[in-house]
Motif scaffolding. Sequence first.
Motif, short mmCIF file in Angstrom:
data_model
loop_
_atom_site.label_atom_id
_atom_site.label_comp_id
_atom_site.label_asym_id
_atom_site.label_seq_id
_atom_site.Cartn_x
_atom_site.Cartn_y
_atom_site.Cartn_z
N LEU A 251 0.87 -11.47 -20.32
CA LEU A 251 2.25 -11.75 -20.73
C LEU A 251 2.34 -12.38 -22.11
CD1 LEU A 251 3.83 -13.11 -17.43
CD2 LEU A 251 4.18 -10.87 -18.49
N VAL A 252 1.37 -13.21 -22.51
CA VAL A 252 1.53 -13.97 -23.75
C VAL A 252 0.80 -13.39 -24.95
CG1 VAL A 252 1.91 -16.12 -22.48
CG2 VAL A 252 -0.36 -15.62 -23.33
N LEU B 80 1.71 -21.33 -18.99
CA LEU B 80 2.44 -20.38 -18.17
C LEU B 80 1.87 -20.31 -16.75
CD1 LEU B 80 4.64 -18.17 -18.03
CD2 LEU B 80 2.89 -16.55 -18.75
N HIS B 81 0.57 -20.28 -16.64
CA HIS B 81 -0.06 -20.17 -15.33
C HIS B 81 0.21 -21.41 -14.47
CE1 HIS B 81 -2.91 -18.79 -12.32
NE2 HIS B 81 -3.38 -20.02 -12.28
N HIS B 82 0.02 -22.58 -15.05
CA HIS B 82 0.13 -23.81 -14.25
C HIS B 82 1.57 -24.29 -14.05
CE1 HIS B 82 -4.11 -24.46 -13.69
NE2 HIS B 82 -4.31 -24.17 -14.96
N ILE B 83 2.43 -24.06 -15.03
CA ILE B 83 3.81 -24.56 -14.91
C ILE B 83 4.72 -23.55 -14.22
CG2 ILE B 83 5.85 -25.24 -16.23
CD1 ILE B 83 3.94 -26.49 -18.29
N LYS C 62 3.50 -22.42 -9.57
CA LYS C 62 4.58 -23.19 -8.94
C LYS C 62 5.61 -22.29 -8.27
CE LYS C 62 3.41 -27.27 -10.69
NZ LYS C 62 2.48 -28.06 -9.98
N THR C 63 5.77 -21.06 -8.75
CA THR C 63 6.85 -20.22 -8.25
C THR C 63 6.38 -18.99 -7.49
OG1 THR C 63 6.94 -18.97 -10.32
CG2 THR C 63 8.38 -20.90 -10.13
N ARG C 64 5.10 -18.71 -7.48
CA ARG C 64 4.59 -17.47 -6.91
C ARG C 64 5.07 -17.23 -5.48
NH1 ARG C 64 -1.34 -17.18 -7.50
NH2 ARG C 64 -0.79 -16.49 -9.58
#
Length: 175
Positions: A96-97, A137-140, A144-146
């Motif tokens: 993504l980044v 992105l991965h940790h925040i 958290k939302t997966r």
Amino acid sequence: MLPSRLWEFLIGYYTFRVVSLRKTDSKAAGMAALLLLLTLLVGLTKVNPDNVFIPSVAVVLLSAMVIGLGFSTGSEENLLSKTFIGLGKYSYSIYLVHFPIIVLVNYGPFDGNNLTIESPTSFAMIVFSTAICTLLLHHIVETKTRHSLNGKQLALGIASMCVLFAIAFQPAVSL
């Protein structure tokens, strides 16, 4: 750009399906996969940024072959395995980044998407920025939302982001 990348995701999906149906524990297949992976890594250094379609096809097919042959280093405890497992864990965030960062680091007025690496400094900046943004992105966001958002929360979040982007970019649009 999902429609132009859909074929890549489909090849990954079908490779996963084929691999999940059968288990290969052959050392020869693992060595063949390792050679394919090394070929893939060496081949990436020879890519001409003006003609990326053929190298993209080669990268996707070689990656599918590496996965399909069951790449194994013999143990999940050695450094190479831990590195690949870590890259796999963060791969979606990297995906993504990386492109926006490459474009931003190489930005020049009226240059379009300059994808070349001009110097070791710009390469280091791209790698460092990609690593930092990937971790954030991965940790925040991703972890958290997966599995925690329901449909209403997701719709509210997307609507809120659209409103914020509309407010933030309204002055630029009016120019």
